[in-house]
Design a protein around this motif. Sequence first.
Motif, short mmCIF file in Angstrom:
data_model
loop_
_atom_site.label_atom_id
_atom_site.label_comp_id
_atom_site.label_asym_id
_atom_site.label_seq_id
_atom_site.Cartn_x
_atom_site.Cartn_y
_atom_site.Cartn_z
N GLN B 301 0.90 -1.08 0.14
CA GLN B 301 0.09 -0.16 0.34
C GLN B 301 0.67 1.40 0.16
OE1 GLN B 301 -2.94 0.32 3.13
NE2 GLN B 301 -4.24 -1.16 2.17
N ARG B 302 0.24 2.28 -0.50
CA ARG B 302 0.95 3.20 -0.91
C ARG B 302 0.72 4.38 0.72
NH1 ARG B 302 -0.01 8.00 -3.32
NH2 ARG B 302 1.50 9.11 -2.63
N TRP B 303 1.26 4.56 1.76
CA TRP B 303 1.13 5.33 2.80
C TRP B 303 1.36 6.76 2.51
CZ3 TRP B 303 1.87 2.80 8.55
CH2 TRP B 303 1.27 1.69 8.74
N MET B 304 0.25 7.00 3.28
CA MET B 304 1.03 8.80 3.25
C MET B 304 2.11 9.35 4.32
SD MET B 304 -1.65 10.97 1.97
CE MET B 304 -3.29 10.61 1.56
N LEU B 305 2.45 8.55 5.40
CA LEU B 305 3.55 8.72 6.04
C LEU B 305 4.59 7.18 5.37
CD1 LEU B 305 1.21 9.61 8.90
CD2 LEU B 305 2.95 11.05 7.38
N LEU B 308 6.93 6.52 8.39
CA LEU B 308 5.93 5.89 9.35
C LEU B 308 6.19 4.07 8.96
CD1 LEU B 308 5.52 7.18 11.72
CD2 LEU B 308 2.98 7.38 11.44
#
Lengths: 504, 455
Positions: B301-305, B308
């Motif tokens: 998944q592409r994370w916003m952070l 993290l």
Amino acid sequence: MKSSTKILTGIFLLTLAVRLFFAFTLPEFTYESYFHLRQVDHILDTGLPLYHDGLSYGGRELRFLPFFHYFTALFALVIPIEIAAKIIPNLLLATLVITSYLIGKKITNHETGSLLAAFIAGFLPLLFFTNAFTVNALFLPLIFLTIYTFINLQGNKSLKNKKQQKYLSAYLILLLILSLTSPLTALLLIGFGIYILLSILEGKKINRAELEVILFSAFFFLWVQFLFFKQSFVEQGLSFIWQNVPSRIIVQYFPKFSVGEALVLVSIIPFLAGAVVVYRSLFQLKNKKSFLLISLVIATTILSWLRLIRFKQSLAFFSVILAILFASFYQDTEKYFQKTKLSHYKKYLLPAAIVLLLLSTVLPAVTTAITQDRPSEEEVTAFLWLWENSSVDATILATLDEGHLITYYAQRKNLIDDRFMLVKDAEQRFQDLTSLFTTRFQTQALEIAEEYDLEYFVLTPAAKEKYNLKRGFPYTSKRCFELVYDHETKIYQRQCQLEETQIT
Amino acid sequence: MNDNTKIGDHFLSHLLYHQRKYLSLLLLIIISIPLLLRSAAQQPLLAGGETYYLLAAAQQGSSYNPLAVLASVIPDAGIFLLSPLLSLATLFLFFHLAKRLELSETTTFLIALFAILSPAFIFSSVTLSSALGFLFLTLSGFSLLLQENNTKYLSSFPFIIATFFDLYSTAILLILLVSYFIFTKKIKGIFSVLLLVIVGALLVINKLLLKLPFILGPFHIQKIVPDLISDFGGVSGMGLFAFLLAFISIIVSGKKKSFLLSLPLTMLFIAAFLLNTNTVLFVSIPIICYAAAGLKSLYEQRWMLPSLKKATLFLLILGISFSAVAYLDRLSDYSPSATDQAVLSEIKSAQKNGAILSAPENSYYIQYFTGEKTVFNLHQGEYRKEQELAQKIFMTTYIEDLFPLLEDNNVSLIYLNPEMKENLPSDQGLVFLLQNERFKLLKASQNTEVWSFIK
């Protein structure tokens, strides 16, 4: 300086001044504090927490999160530990005033309401144990600061602006410290879980970045707890939650959730106001701003109701949230007054609120401070006498509460104290302790004393009251128990031992 | 930053490409640790109730369990190699099947990694475990069945052997075969029908003639939560982090077809686990697969952070590895100890008629080392009654209650090891009552005691 800032500073200083007044006027600390004082002492001496305690329970392994003790030890390098232990907790708890104001302001944007919330948080009776040197003093301000930083992460989807990046960094640092301070941080994570659930139920889209932060927080917290409490998990399994508290006193630590008791301890105004706000936010207004706080209220209530968390600890956390929610209550009440024919009474709302709060929080808070459960100076002198006059390897009998006084002041082994975790025979020891304070038979007392190698028996006025002993131990004959310290507190030295006899 | 990403990607590609070598090496290291530690402490290399149950059965030639039969023909000194070899072979078979089923390299890697690090698989790899034996035979069978040529007929051999463990695993085999033939539309083929009829007939024969148990075990006092999550002190099970990851994966992929298809079998495994925790290896299979899917989805998944994301993935891998390491540390302390072996070998000559009383989980190695009967046999169907009897005997307060219990169960010797002495109260119950003159201390060595009960 803005007037609200001046008032807030005033409330903070007033809270701090009152707290410090009681802390320094009343001698000694609460019983539990001596455990933490000893840990700080040990850190100052060796740089490490006392994970193998040779005195508690006659020698045992201990596990606890050490951040609070290191934090205080830093100050104790500069000022004497007894002074630091009175100033630091009170200073930390007074900062709740500022955090409560900031959170209240964030969720309501109402100045007066937020200031009233700050005032309530400053004088919550449950937090007015001014002579307590416990982890809660750091945990509570930290957790609310963490909540504040998390609330500031909400809104912007990507958290890419500089201000939010700062809040994110602050949140992560605070989470790290919290995870090393108290396992009660689980409350925050369970609150996050309920927050997600409520948001889904209410059809509120959860910010992806928020979810990522929550997921990371959960795994990070678990990992830290796993590192520290691995042994406890393995040995006690899920019973780890109940901290191996003996079954006879578990009700004292994990009592049934009682609304009546909660009303008294939290104080009636914030409790009722909080209940109204939670109800209205959930069922009428669907107020999304206070969702997180309400989730935390629900998490705390459920955990206390299921007896998964110590009642007083949960109530301390709960009471600060209710104090913050008072800001919302005041805002709603003010709006209500404006909308109705009562609008000309609006000017009386603030004075009325102040009077009510003074009566319902400040007075009980002062009473709490005065009636704190702590040893008297005379009792402490008795334990110091033991330090000077008993042999270094002696084991001493005192009540459960006084267990830490033996290890801190007398620096001798105790039979039992309130750190039950990882002690295999805690149940048995507690039973034997009760027997030693209640039996009338010398043979039984001697048998137990021999089993634990107990040499000195301390009977303080507090112990007499607790076990309803009007004179002293009923079994202490002159031949077998020499009265070696005879003041209000009495200390007996065991002289006899049981021998097997052959019946012919 | 870009260079770092490139290095990271290169490392991952290398790891995935050479995963068979690295994971086999990891498995070998993990299996060797408890064996080396036990060897250094001069303990018997094998632990676990089921191990000694099978070894005793092999000695007596009284079981049709394929592992017991195999153990009876292998020299005693080499038996400890049986399970490590089985687990290594199972891993290779999994790689082979994953390739045939066109599982992605990442999925294959994660499932294999989580399996190797799971306490359930580790425990099965260093003890004799019927579940691992069954898994090996089933994977062998399916590897052969997937062949296009005549080799597929050879699959009937491992499938037939796999029916001799217990009825539950045979039923699972039957379900797997039926599902496979339905999905590949081969259900009407002669070989398919024949194979299903043979396995079905063996299920009935094993029940009626060989009287195989429905589920083999349990061999210790069951505790559902610790037996599932090893970090809470269970004999084996799953690590807490893998379990949580699986839980997240279920929540995230709850509506996916692959998850829904796996649900009936998972429910069956859970139901069996609740009945008998000795089936933990079976229930750990879907948990491992869900955990692998969970980690893969977090990774992809592409994370916003992004920072993290890296930290979370790192924490998860660290958590799962820590669970495994903590478990390995405990595994080397499991009974029997060197003292157990020495003392029990001495009893062998002293024991006359009657049964030996000890903690239920000690019964199997006592039977193996002494060749005598024990009071408790948890696996023999009356689990609850045995548990209650143990509670009564060990905790009874009065000799008037204890003696009839000992006499009714024909107890002649009492075996107390350090663990029992630590867990049983010393001021009441059996340990306290041993002061009575009808008990005589025969042997005491390193906190281990043997008492005789004079009838």
